[in-house]
Design a protein around this motif. Sequence first.
Motif, PDB file in Angstrom:
ATOM      1  N   PHE A   6       2.579  43.406  17.684  1.00 13.38           N
ATOM      2  CA  PHE A   6       1.648  42.357  18.083  1.00 13.38           C
ATOM      3  C   PHE A   6       0.216  42.746  17.780  1.00 13.38           C
ATOM      4  N   LEU A   7      -0.048  44.037  17.929  1.00 12.89           N
ATOM      5  CA  LEU A   7      -1.373  44.500  17.551  1.00 12.89           C
ATOM      6  C   LEU A   7      -1.579  44.186  16.072  1.00 12.89           C
ATOM      7  N   GLY A   8      -0.515  44.486  15.312  1.00 16.01           N
ATOM      8  CA  GLY A   8      -0.575  44.201  13.870  1.00 16.01           C
ATOM      9  C   GLY A   8      -0.887  42.747  13.622  1.00 16.01           C
ATOM     10  N   ALA A  18      -8.727  41.560   4.793  1.00 21.81           N
ATOM     11  CA  ALA A  18      -8.594  42.992   4.531  1.00 21.81           C
ATOM     12  C   ALA A  18      -7.128  43.402   4.524  1.00 21.81           C
ATOM     13  N   ILE A  19      -6.402  42.897   5.493  1.00 19.78           N
ATOM     14  CA  ILE A  19      -4.994  43.272   5.585  1.00 19.78           C
ATOM     15  C   ILE A  19      -4.241  42.789   4.340  1.00 19.78           C
ATOM     16  N   ALA A  20      -4.516  41.558   3.984  1.00 19.87           N
ATOM     17  CA  ALA A  20      -3.779  40.999   2.853  1.00 19.87           C
ATOM     18  C   ALA A  20      -4.107  41.711   1.556  1.00 19.87           C
ATOM     19  N   GLU A  21      -5.268  42.301   1.499  1.00 18.29           N
ATOM     20  CA  GLU A  21      -5.627  43.009   0.279  1.00 18.29           C
ATOM     21  C   GLU A  21      -4.992  44.402   0.215  1.00 18.29           C
ATOM     22  N   LEU A 357       6.793  38.075   8.055  1.00 19.82           N
ATOM     23  CA  LEU A 357       5.709  37.386   8.761  1.00 19.82           C
ATOM     24  C   LEU A 357       5.253  38.102  10.025  1.00 19.82           C
ATOM     25  N   PHE A 358       6.116  38.927  10.609  1.00 22.35           N
ATOM     26  CA  PHE A 358       5.655  39.666  11.784  1.00 22.35           C
ATOM     27  C   PHE A 358       4.748  40.821  11.371  1.00 22.35           C
ATOM     28  N   ALA A 359       4.987  41.336  10.184  1.00 17.98           N
ATOM     29  CA  ALA A 359       4.104  42.402   9.700  1.00 17.98           C
ATOM     30  C   ALA A 359       2.781  41.806   9.248  1.00 17.98           C
ATOM     31  N   ASP A 360       2.847  40.609   8.670  1.00 17.34           N
ATOM     32  CA  ASP A 360       1.631  39.960   8.182  1.00 17.34           C
ATOM     33  C   ASP A 360       1.870  38.454   8.126  1.00 17.34           C
ATOM     34  N   TYR A 362       0.153  36.273   7.219  1.00 15.98           N
ATOM     35  CA  TYR A 362      -0.479  35.676   6.033  1.00 15.98           C
ATOM     36  C   TYR A 362       0.161  36.221   4.762  1.00 15.98           C
ATOM     37  N   ARG A 363       1.381  36.654   4.893  1.00 11.55           N
ATOM     38  CA  ARG A 363       2.078  37.355   3.816  1.00 11.55           C
ATOM     39  C   ARG A 363       1.886  36.697   2.436  1.00 11.55           C
ATOM     40  N   HIS A 364       2.174  35.427   2.335  1.00 12.39           N
ATOM     41  CA  HIS A 364       2.022  34.790   1.033  1.00 12.39           C
ATOM     42  C   HIS A 364       0.680  34.087   0.867  1.00 12.39           C
ATOM     43  N   LEU A 365      -0.068  34.068   1.942  1.00  8.54           N
ATOM     44  CA  LEU A 365      -1.351  33.360   1.875  1.00  8.54           C
ATOM     45  C   LEU A 365      -2.457  34.238   1.312  1.00  8.54           C
ATOM     46  N   GLY A 366      -2.425  35.491   1.725  1.00 12.47           N
ATOM     47  CA  GLY A 366      -3.515  36.368   1.318  1.00 12.47           C
ATOM     48  C   GLY A 366      -4.818  35.880   1.926  1.00 12.47           C
ATOM     49  N   PRO A 367      -5.913  36.500   1.526  1.00 12.86           N
ATOM     50  CA  PRO A 367      -7.202  36.088   2.074  1.00 12.86           C
ATOM     51  C   PRO A 367      -7.659  34.746   1.495  1.00 12.86           C
ATOM     52  N   ALA A 368      -8.486  34.049   2.262  1.00  9.57           N
ATOM     53  CA  ALA A 368      -8.966  32.733   1.818  1.00  9.57           C
ATOM     54  C   ALA A 368      -9.695  32.832   0.481  1.00  9.57           C
ATOM     55  N   SER A 369     -10.272  34.003   0.240  1.00  6.51           N
ATOM     56  CA  SER A 369     -11.025  34.162  -1.015  1.00  6.51           C
ATOM     57  C   SER A 369     -10.120  34.025  -2.241  1.00  6.51           C
ATOM     58  N   THR A 370      -8.799  34.167  -2.035  1.00  3.80           N
ATOM     59  CA  THR A 370      -7.895  34.056  -3.200  1.00  3.80           C
ATOM     60  C   THR A 370      -7.373  32.631  -3.383  1.00  3.80           C
ATOM     61  N   ASP A 371      -7.775  31.722  -2.519  1.00  9.04           N
ATOM     62  CA  ASP A 371      -7.265  30.344  -2.650  1.00  9.04           C
ATOM     63  C   ASP A 371      -7.722  29.741  -3.969  1.00  9.04           C
ATOM     64  N   PRO A 372      -6.827  29.067  -4.654  1.00  9.65           N
ATOM     65  CA  PRO A 372      -7.256  28.446  -5.915  1.00  9.65           C
ATOM     66  C   PRO A 372      -8.254  27.324  -5.643  1.00  9.65           C
TER      67      PRO A 372
END
Length: 764
Positions: A6-8, A18-21, A357-360, A362-372
């Motif tokens: 949950f902390l994760g 940062a996490i997604a990167e 998804l419990f690890a992240d 945003y697993r497939h989302l990544g950071p908003a900066s990568t949005d097309p």
Amino acid sequence: MIKRYFLGVMICLAVSPAIAEQQYVAPQYQLKEKQIFIEKLMQQMTMEEKIGQLNLVSIGSDYPKPAIMAAIRDGKVGAMFNTVTKVDIRRMQDQVQYSRLKIPLFYAYDVVHGQRTVFPISLGLAASWDMDAVALSARISAKETAADGLNMTFSPMVDITRDPRWGRVSEGFGEDTYLTSRLAKVMVESYQGDDPSAPDRVMANVKHYALYGAGEGGRDYNSVDMSLPKMFQDYMPPYQAAIDAGAGGVMVALNAVNGIPATSNTWLLTDVLRQQWKFNGVTVSDHGAIGGLVKHGVAENDRQAAMMALKAGVNMDMYDNMYGKYLPGLLKDGLIKQQDIDTAVRNVLGVKWDMGLFADPYRHLGPASTDPVDTNAESRLHRAEAREVARTSLVLLKNDHNTLPLAKSGTIALIGPLADSQRDVMGSWSAAGAAKQSVTVYQGIKNALGTQATVLYSVGANITDDAAIVKYLNSYDKSVEVDPRSPQAMIDEAVNTAKKADVVVAVVGESQGMAHEASSRSDISIPQSQRDLLKALKATGKPLVLVLMNGRPLTLSWENDISDAMLETWFSGTEGGNAIADVLFGDYNPSGKLPMTFPRSVGQIPIYNSVLNTGRPFNPQKPDKYTSRYFDITNGPLFPFGYGLSYTDFSVSDITLSSTTLDSKGTLTASVTVTNTGKRSGATVVQLYVQDVVASISRPVKELKNFSKVMLQPGEQRVISFPITEQDLRFYNENLKWVSEAGKFNVFIGLDSQNVKRQSFLLL
Ligand code: NOJ
């Protein structure tokens, strides 16, 4: 442990970019860790939160975005479908942080034959008989789907379909159990890879379990009544193949099976799926199917329907929130047990774990900066792959006097309502594909010709002149354009165009919406408006090439009589027009083979390859009255299963068997030599069929057991060998035991299901 996760999750929510990167850390398949995690999480969940996990929500007018956002924050949503951009998905996933336990949602979509890049419809993919091409299409689909932030596709659709009146035959892989099972495996493996949480993979949700393709009369949603041996022999293996390949999800069919709707069918969902096949993923109902139990007449009201579906084994409730509404009360009244809910929740959490998804979250989302910036940006497409795959799906049905390939010179008249339709060439269920990005046949021909030849275009006819059908097809989204001119004016213009040309290419068939869900037809011919056009074009005396676009086998006897060549192109996707032009001009030699029998008349349906012989089989060489036949039509199909021509010729030698006997532990090899006897290189599909001549129950005249797609240069020969073991000869007997029986077997090898060589052996 739980704290760590949950902390994760919380860290991810706070600083998700940062996490997604971070470097991607692969599979978390440590089963024990998963179980411990889920059990601890379950202990913290309230009953409402558990029931919320079972809610699979679709955005729409009846569930608008703000209401969904609130429901997510309240822990009342388990997953979403029909939302398809990273921005939208991230916005929803962000709401999770305001919920008490911050359990991430997963996001699903119907990616049936491509996401942004659209590949041929599934029936077309099957027509390629090319496992590498199909794998490529599914890998790209997974990559693009994951790149849109999604976690699951409601695919593959592996319902065996033997009734072309059903519009959804377009979505499946056709009539054959073996071919469909092979494709089911390839699709699942290509979507998921070793790990559905990987950045370029998604989880597969196989559908529609079970037997949705066998509805009586080909009418959508209709019921199925079928013997158990036939069910297990012919219809169940593809679902099982998908599950054996690791599919994380199963979508439950809308139909009833032997009187019991799949959605309330404990035998299907628990006994067979979980106990027999050991499926441990998640089951989801189809759209509104739980409420449908009332209409099926097995539940008195929605509340009872919710109870029945949960107890039968439907884990997630798609769309109608019957579980949210009724499970709390049902539990309170003792009509369901806590354990019934817990089992379903465990499965939902399990797939979320597998999706990473419990690890992240945003697993497939990544950071908003990568949005097309533009979700439909050209750079996001995989055009080369789409063209490559589309070419393999095209089936040459007729080619008199080598009419095809066409010369890249002179004048070509391109005619027909489907010749320049960007929407239609994509096919139905074209997910997030943009019609404006698809290449029509007109564009494809222009691309191929450049300035070498002239192409003249005329629409010639509307898809249909039947206003009621147009209204029906346009009732949910406007997909059929109607030219307001009179039919005769359009034909006259087309005839004038044809007269100026050396050859006429007519692109005719169905609009994509005619081969879709809720698109059953009682007449599977090309609509009359287009047949009138073809008649007029034929009268010009010009060579006539038909490019067929359709999502089901059509009745084409008349078209076969009047045309010089016919190319079946299905709905071939984003790059369809280029791929079709490749074949029309001989830059690619067609190699597709039919995955479904084409009847001569709708009255012959059901007509398929692996039929039983009957006690009075019809013999075309010696026709007799008292045999199993229709007296008013030539018997047999117009084009059989496995059929398809090439621009070159192939010969197949007699079959050599490594032995005339086979025992239960041995392997027998059946070989032929295939030779390219023509002048062009080309590929063909060598097909192996088997017949159990005498058995305790009547067995099909021919069952496909293996195939091999081979590419041969002119004059090249190749020995193609197929191993046959006792396992290949098994079937479900009347006691539903999967057995083989000693005795004589026929082996057939050919380039379609009818034109074959034969040999025999004995199973000891
Ligand atoms: C209904 C269809 O039967 C099914 O195939 C599809 O996945 C769902 N709707 C969701 O769109």
